[in-house]
Design a protein around this motif. Structure first.
Motif, PDB file in Angstrom:
ATOM      1  N   THR A  18       1.072  -1.038   0.021  1.00 21.21           N
ATOM      2  CA  THR A  18       0.255   0.023  -0.217  1.00 21.21           C
ATOM      3  C   THR A  18       0.977   1.366   0.022  1.00 21.21           C
ATOM      4  OG1 THR A  18      -0.071   0.334   2.384  1.00 21.21           O
ATOM      5  CG2 THR A  18      -1.574  -1.214   1.361  1.00 21.21           C
ATOM      6  N   VAL A  19       0.158   2.342  -0.155  1.00 22.55           N
ATOM      7  CA  VAL A  19       1.068   3.764  -0.251  1.00 22.55           C
ATOM      8  C   VAL A  19       1.780   3.792   1.259  1.00 22.55           C
ATOM      9  CG1 VAL A  19      -0.213   4.967  -2.115  1.00 22.55           C
ATOM     10  CG2 VAL A  19      -1.139   4.869   0.406  1.00 22.55           C
ATOM     11  N   GLU A  23       2.162  -4.342   3.679  1.00 23.30           N
ATOM     12  CA  GLU A  23       2.103  -5.481   2.722  1.00 23.30           C
ATOM     13  C   GLU A  23       0.862  -6.295   2.549  1.00 23.30           C
ATOM     14  OE1 GLU A  23       4.739  -8.887   3.839  1.00 23.30           O
ATOM     15  OE2 GLU A  23       6.500  -7.839   3.055  1.00 23.30           O
ATOM     16  N   VAL A  24       0.360  -6.249   1.421  1.00 23.03           N
ATOM     17  CA  VAL A  24      -1.142  -7.030   1.415  1.00 23.03           C
ATOM     18  C   VAL A  24      -0.908  -8.279   0.516  1.00 23.03           C
ATOM     19  CG1 VAL A  24      -3.174  -6.681   0.222  1.00 23.03           C
ATOM     20  CG2 VAL A  24      -2.046  -4.747   1.319  1.00 23.03           C
ATOM     21  N   TRP A  25      -1.357  -9.240   1.113  1.00 25.32           N
ATOM     22  CA  TRP A  25      -1.277 -10.551   0.510  1.00 25.32           C
ATOM     23  C   TRP A  25      -2.706 -11.037   0.002  1.00 25.32           C
ATOM     24  CZ3 TRP A  25       3.164 -13.681   0.853  1.00 25.32           C
ATOM     25  CH2 TRP A  25       4.499 -13.137   1.329  1.00 25.32           C
ATOM     26  N   LEU A  26      -2.720 -11.343  -1.327  1.00 21.69           N
ATOM     27  CA  LEU A  26      -3.813 -11.734  -1.686  1.00 21.69           C
ATOM     28  C   LEU A  26      -3.861 -13.398  -1.898  1.00 21.69           C
ATOM     29  CD1 LEU A  26      -4.480  -8.909  -4.470  1.00 21.69           C
ATOM     30  CD2 LEU A  26      -5.150  -9.001  -2.287  1.00 21.69           C
ATOM     31  N   VAL A  53      -7.804 -11.256   1.928  1.00 22.42           N
ATOM     32  CA  VAL A  53      -6.889 -10.293   1.799  1.00 22.42           C
ATOM     33  C   VAL A  53      -6.199 -10.035   3.350  1.00 22.42           C
ATOM     34  CG1 VAL A  53      -6.458  -7.626   1.484  1.00 22.42           C
ATOM     35  CG2 VAL A  53      -8.194  -9.164  -0.059  1.00 22.42           C
ATOM     36  N   GLN A  54      -5.112 -10.543   3.009  1.00 23.98           N
ATOM     37  CA  GLN A  54      -4.199 -10.302   4.533  1.00 23.98           C
ATOM     38  C   GLN A  54      -3.119  -9.419   4.633  1.00 23.98           C
ATOM     39  OE1 GLN A  54      -3.374 -14.225   6.582  1.00 23.98           O
ATOM     40  NE2 GLN A  54      -2.620 -12.857   8.226  1.00 23.98           N
ATOM     41  N   THR A  55      -3.221  -8.313   5.496  1.00 24.82           N
ATOM     42  CA  THR A  55      -2.505  -7.241   5.581  1.00 24.82           C
ATOM     43  C   THR A  55      -1.239  -7.453   6.582  1.00 24.82           C
ATOM     44  OG1 THR A  55      -4.130  -5.834   4.790  1.00 24.82           O
ATOM     45  CG2 THR A  55      -2.276  -4.725   5.557  1.00 24.82           C
ATOM     46  N   GLN A  79      -4.854  -0.554  -6.262  1.00 25.28           N
ATOM     47  CA  GLN A  79      -4.406   0.452  -5.027  1.00 25.28           C
ATOM     48  C   GLN A  79      -2.991  -0.055  -4.746  1.00 25.28           C
ATOM     49  OE1 GLN A  79      -7.723   0.097  -2.305  1.00 25.28           O
ATOM     50  NE2 GLN A  79      -8.866   1.376  -3.425  1.00 25.28           N
ATOM     51  N   LEU A  80      -2.382  -1.410  -5.307  1.00 22.81           N
ATOM     52  CA  LEU A  80      -1.294  -1.898  -4.709  1.00 22.81           C
ATOM     53  C   LEU A  80      -0.168  -1.546  -5.637  1.00 22.81           C
ATOM     54  CD1 LEU A  80      -2.667  -5.112  -3.488  1.00 22.81           C
ATOM     55  CD2 LEU A  80      -2.410  -3.187  -2.286  1.00 22.81           C
TER      56      LEU A  80
END
Ligand SMILES: [Zn+2]
Length: 114
Positions: A18-19, A23-26, A53-55, A79-80
């Motif tokens: 993300t900005v 970390e974003v895991w899909l 969606v695990q952040t 957005q990623l």
């Protein structure tokens, strides 16, 4: 339509930032119960093929949500940044929770690309 059409699947997860540097895991999931998609507010039905969606927060800790695939494809993916394919083996909950306990600078080296 994105280059990640059909992903994540059972073998491949996606990981991006993300900005804010979280970390974003899909991760591909099958709903065990009824969830509400945070993007559209609609139900993710039991048994639905959807996206977990695990952040992994920059400052430590994790949180997760259940999204419709369509909502991920149309919204979240844009957005990623630094989005990449990773082995689904890297994205188990235990691994991500362990990862969240590392300092951000030490996380990247643990990532295996596929
Ligand atoms: Zn949705």
């Amino acid at each position: 339509m994105s280059a990640y059409e059909g992903l994540p699947d059972t073998r491949t997860s996606l990981c991006g930032l993300t900005v804010d540097g979280d970390e974003v895991w899909l991760i591909r999931g099958i709903s065990q119960k009824l969830y509400r998609c945070p993007a559209c507010g609609g139900a993710v039905e039991i048994g639905a093929d959807h996206v977990i969606v695990q952040t992994v927060l920059r400052l430590g800790g994790t949180e997760h949500q259940h999204w419709h695939r369509r909502c991920v494809d149309e919204i979240l993916i844009y957005q990623l940044h630094n989005l990449r394919r990773v082995s689904a083996l890297e994205s188990t909950r235990e691994r991500l929770e362990r990862r969240a306990q590392l300092k951000p600078g030490r996380r990247r080296r643990n990532l295996r690309r596929r």
